[in-house]
Design a protein around this motif. Structure first.
Motif, mmCIF file in Angstrom:
data_model
loop_
_atom_site.group_PDB
_atom_site.id
_atom_site.type_symbol
_atom_site.label_atom_id
_atom_site.label_comp_id
_atom_site.label_asym_id
_atom_site.label_seq_id
_atom_site.Cartn_x
_atom_site.Cartn_y
_atom_site.Cartn_z
ATOM 1 N N ASP A 1 3.523 0.668 -9.493
ATOM 2 C CA ASP A 1 2.576 -0.327 -10.002
ATOM 3 C C ASP A 1 2.790 -1.641 -9.238
ATOM 4 O OD1 ASP A 1 0.782 -1.817 -11.440
ATOM 5 O OD2 ASP A 1 2.084 -2.033 -13.211
ATOM 6 N N VAL A 2 1.863 -1.978 -8.346
ATOM 7 C CA VAL A 2 1.994 -3.134 -7.461
ATOM 8 C C VAL A 2 0.835 -4.084 -7.704
ATOM 9 C CG1 VAL A 2 2.164 -3.925 -5.066
ATOM 10 C CG2 VAL A 2 3.112 -1.702 -5.713
ATOM 11 N N HIS B 1 0.832 -1.208 0.000
ATOM 12 C CA HIS B 1 0.000 0.000 0.000
ATOM 13 C C HIS B 1 0.865 1.257 0.000
ATOM 14 C CE1 HIS B 1 -4.068 -1.633 0.341
ATOM 15 N NE2 HIS B 1 -3.602 -2.562 1.173
ATOM 16 N N ARG C 1 2.259 1.720 -3.534
ATOM 17 C CA ARG C 1 1.241 2.163 -4.483
ATOM 18 C C ARG C 1 0.876 3.628 -4.258
ATOM 19 N NH1 ARG C 1 -4.828 -0.160 -4.934
ATOM 20 N NH2 ARG C 1 -4.987 1.164 -3.096
ATOM 21 N N LEU D 1 -6.030 -3.843 -3.570
ATOM 22 C CA LEU D 1 -4.836 -4.183 -4.352
ATOM 23 C C LEU D 1 -5.191 -5.151 -5.469
ATOM 24 C CD1 LEU D 1 -2.178 -4.698 -1.505
ATOM 25 C CD2 LEU D 1 -2.267 -2.806 -3.146
#
Length: 831
Positions: free
Chosen positions: A38-39, A30, A33, A59
């Motif tokens: 870009d996760v 978190h 991001r 997510l």
């Protein structure tokens, strides 16, 4: 797509399941991001934990790949899907996981390598028990063999390792609250893998493994940056401190050295009087003592005429492996002429390593002032050298600048100054010799007629005689001052030693053994004994003993008619005997205090016995009379000729008599057991026993109120079956009595590496934490107002458990209630 670079690997390392690795990994996702990274989630194992599921939030998750195996559908990380998505960061949980058969790679860490090769950063998790090098250690600790492992090098090569840590108590609380496993798994987990000892050992393994990885990283950093100089890291052990400004440097260096190996001791030693260094104020020594203790070491003050010998003797006395000593503060010239303490320590140390530490004051002479003892060999050598050199040098200089007889008064002053200089360095006798030589030189070279030891002027005779008298007087005064300084140093050393003794007593080292050990340590004695006798005709007996060396010289120091000290080793100087006698007087006081404490303990036992007797009488007046009254009433009813009873009523009265008799038997049995325990009359017959011969008999009266889970393959235990049966019976009886109506008591058993653990869990009101410390004491009813007992059951159970080598403890039952934990050693594991 690929970025042309290898991805970075971040590993969250934990000591055990449930410490929060996955939660921390999601928290980092978190954060990344939020910074625009870009996760995606490649794979996360939530294990049904609500907090972890909630943390996933919004997510993005890559769907898992389904694999069929033996009629079951398994889910695994879909590596091609992650590669096609090509995120900047991918989360992949449980690095040590073994993939289902038919997968591209047998292990998940190999899947992670594919992602890293594609330039994708990976954040993953792993527990320390899954590291391949620690498999045997983990099995020895927990008794569980880890089948899923990951090579250590995979984790070591990670770009970043984050340790996720929780104390054993915190993790067990999380487990008890249902935050790790389902409710039906909690008791079994807490009594096996999640025992406090197991979690503590696993936590230490994680810390040690990570420390080694940090060392590797440091080595790589130095190699990459071509750093060839030494960086202090760690080693071991006796730190020789002078009390000067460099002391803090030495102590901190010694502490770093001592941290290398677990269990290493750090000892700082200060020798009084110091060799050639100024007197150190008591406040400064106290500050350095505090510093040494804050660094995990101990501070010692010893008396010694020669500093290097005193330091080495102390190091040998405590079996030291290394001496840390600072570079001398004396000037290079003085070290060249007279040597240094550090060099002498290295010469005398023998098999003990010497670690020489430089510092800012090294070689500067800062704070150094000569203060030799008048009896010092170094002083005598320097004194005689100056006694010869000063008259010769003065004569040569004065001959070069003129031999006019009119300059005789000034020449006398020069030679008188030389005599004073010799007295300052060498004491009385070298100064007297210098005065006589100076008299002869003045007569020969500077008084008429020159070249002869003849004086033809009365005034010159008077001047030369006065010169000799003044020179001798000055030398005497200087020598006396030097001796007084030596005496003052010794007095200060003795006062410091006695002050240290007083501090040790005030800090709790108030035992004769501690005083004898300090005495042997302070005076470097091979063997010290404190002996006492009852009267003048009784033989001497040893009260305390320190040291193991044998020596021919034994010094006896009488304390009083009934106590004496025997010191074996070097000949004890008369000046030291006073300090030894002070030690002896302190030891006598300690013995007297110990005798008074023993009397106070006996009085406390008598008081406790009297209190128990009073409580017993008060309890007997009610709890024992109640079943007797019931029995008497029932018997009267059965025996009454005036009452016709049918069979049902007769059966009721008979059952009432049986129940009251059983209750009375239990009360009397507990009283007898308590009496036997307090009298020390319990003699257990320990042997190998099976729980099958103990548990069924112990729980039979309450079988309908129990849920039993006792595996048949439990190992044999080492106990007294009869006494241990009483322990189990009392614990079960207590649990049944406090359980709500209709609720069953859970009785489970499980095996650990060296013991078998029985857990009796009820769902009653439980016991507050502040009452758990006293619940095993006699007559503790714990707010129980029923008439079912005297409050002796747990006291008897605790005493009998200790007698048979078992342990009993109380824990809260998850969800409410009390769980009694009985731990009994396995056969072959008992001490």
């Amino acid at each position: 797509m690929t970025t042309g670079r290898r991805g970075r690997l971040t590993v969250y390392l934990g000591a055990a399941p449930g410490v929060g690795k996955t939660y921390a990994m999601l928290d980092e996702a978190h954060r990344r991001r939020a910074r625009g990274t870009d996760v995606v989630i490649g794979l996360v194992e939530t294990h049904g934990r609500a907090a972890t599921i909630a943390k996933i939030g919004d997510l993005e998750m890559i769907p898992r790949r389904h694999v069929e195996h033996r009629g079951s559908t398994l889910t695994e990380l879909d590596v091609p899907a992650v590669l096609e998505r090509a995120p900047e960061v991918a989360l992949v949980d449980e690095l040590a996981h073994t993939n289902a058969p038919g997968s591209e790679h047998p292990k998940r860490w190999q899947d992670v390598h594919d992602l890293l090769d594609a330039g994708i950063d990976v954040v993953t998790t792993v527990n320390v028990q899954h590291l391949a090098s620690l498999t045997d250690d983990v099995e020895a600790i927990t008794g569980v063999r880890q089948r899923e492992t990951v090579p250590d090098q995979v984790v070591r090569d990670a770009d970043q390792i984050q340790l996720t840590d929780l104390s054993p108590e915190q993790l067990r609380r999380r487990l008890a609250h249902g935050n790790v496993y389902r409710a039906e798994q909690i008791d079994a987990s807490m009594s096996s893998y999640f025992r406090v000892g197991n979690l503590t050992a696993l936590r230490e393994l994680a810390l040690l493994w990570l420390a080694d990885r940090v060392d590797d990283a440091l080595t790589r950093y130095r190699a990459d940056h071509a750093i060839d100089g030494t960086w202090p890291a760690r080693e071991r052990i006796v730190v020789a401190v002078t009390g000067g400004p460099e002391t803090e440097t030495l102590l901190r260096r010694g502490a770093r050295i001592a941290q290398r190996a677990a269990g290493t001791e750090l000892l700082a030693v200060h020798v009084l009087p110091t060799d050639g260094l100024p007197s150190t104020p008591s406040a400064t020594i106290s500050a350095y003592r505090t510093l040494a203790e804050s660094l995990g070491g101990t501070f010692h003050t010893v008396v010694g005429e020669d500093v290097p010998s005193a330091v080495v003797d102390f190091a040998r006395g405590v079996n030291a492996t290394m001496i840390v000593v600072g570079v001398s503060r004396h000037s290079v010239l003085r070290q060249a002429l007279l040597g240094s303490s550090s060099a002498e320590i290295a010469r005398l140390s023998g098999a003990i390593d010497v670690h020489l530490v430089t510092h800012e004051q090294a070689g500067t002479g800062a704070g150094v002032r000569s203060r030799y003892s008048s009896l010092s060999p170094a002083r005598r050598v320097a004194g005689w050298l100056t006694a010869v050199l000063i008259p010769v040098a003065l004569t040569l200089v004065l001959l070069l600048f003129g031999r006019d007889e009119q300059n005789l008064p000034s020449h006398l002053m020069f030679y008188l100054a030389g005599v004073v200089a010799v007295a300052l360095v060498g004491g009385l006798w070298p100064a007297l010799v210098t005065s006589v030589v100076s008299f002869a030189v003045l007569n020969w070279f500077f008084t008429e007629p020159t070249g002869l030891l003849i004086i033809d002027q009365p005034g010159d005779v008077i001047a030369l005689v006065v010169f000799v008298l003044v020179a001798g007087s000055v030398a005497s005064v200087v020598d006396l001052a030097a001796r007084r300084s030596t005496q003052a140093y010794r007095a200060r050393a003795e006062a410091s030693t006695l002050a240290a003794l007083s501090r040790s007593v005030l800090s709790g080292e108030d035992t004769a053994q501690a005083i004898v050990q300090r005495l042997a340590q302070t005076f470097a004695m091979a063997d010290v004994r404190l002996e006492e006798r009852k009267d003048d005709r009784s033989p001497w007996t040893t009260v305390a003993h320190a040291g193991s060396g044998e020596a021919e010289t034994v010094t006896e120091v009488a304390i009083d008619d009934r106590h004496r000290l025997l010191l074996a080793g070097r000949v004890l100087p008369a000046s030291d005997r006073q300090v030894v006698e002070a030690f002896g007087a302190q030891a006598r006081i300690v013995l007297e205090h110990r005798r008074l404490r023993e009397q106070a303990a006996q009085a406390e036992v008598l008081e406790r016995t009297e209190s128990t007797r009073t409580a017993l009488l008060a309890a007997v007046s009610h709890d024992l009379r109640t079943p007797l009254a019931v029995i008497r009433t029932a018997v009267d009813g059965l025996a009454s000729p005036d009452v016709e009873l049918d069979r049902e009523n007769r059966d009721i009265l008979t059952a009432t008599i049986a129940d009251s008799t059983y209750r009375l038997e239990r009360l009397i049995g507990n009283l007898l057991d308590l009496s036997r325990l307090q009298a020390g009359a319990v003699r257990p017959a320990l042997r190998a026993a099976s729980l099958e011969e103990v548990v069924p008999i112990a729980v039979e009266p309450w079988l309908s109120e129990l849920t039993l889970d006792v595996p048949e393959d439990l190992p044999l235990v080492h106990t007294d079956p009869g006494l241990f049966e009483r322990v189990v019976a009392n614990v079960v009886s207590n649990a049944v009595r406090h359980s709500p109506p209709g609720a069953k008591v859970l009785f489970t058993a499980s095996a650990a590496r060296d013991s078998v653990e029985l857990r009796v869990a009820d769902t009653g009101p439980g016991v507050p934490d502040d009452r758990k410390a006293t619940m095993f004491e006699p007559f503790q009813r714990l707010d129980d107002t029923s008439s079912g007992g005297l409050g002796l059951g747990l006291a008897v159970a605790s005493g009998l458990a200790a007698a048979v080598g078992a342990r009993i403890a109380a824990e809260d039952t998850p969800g409410g209630g009390l769980t009694m934990v009985l731990t009994v050693p396995r056969d072959g594991m008992a001490q």
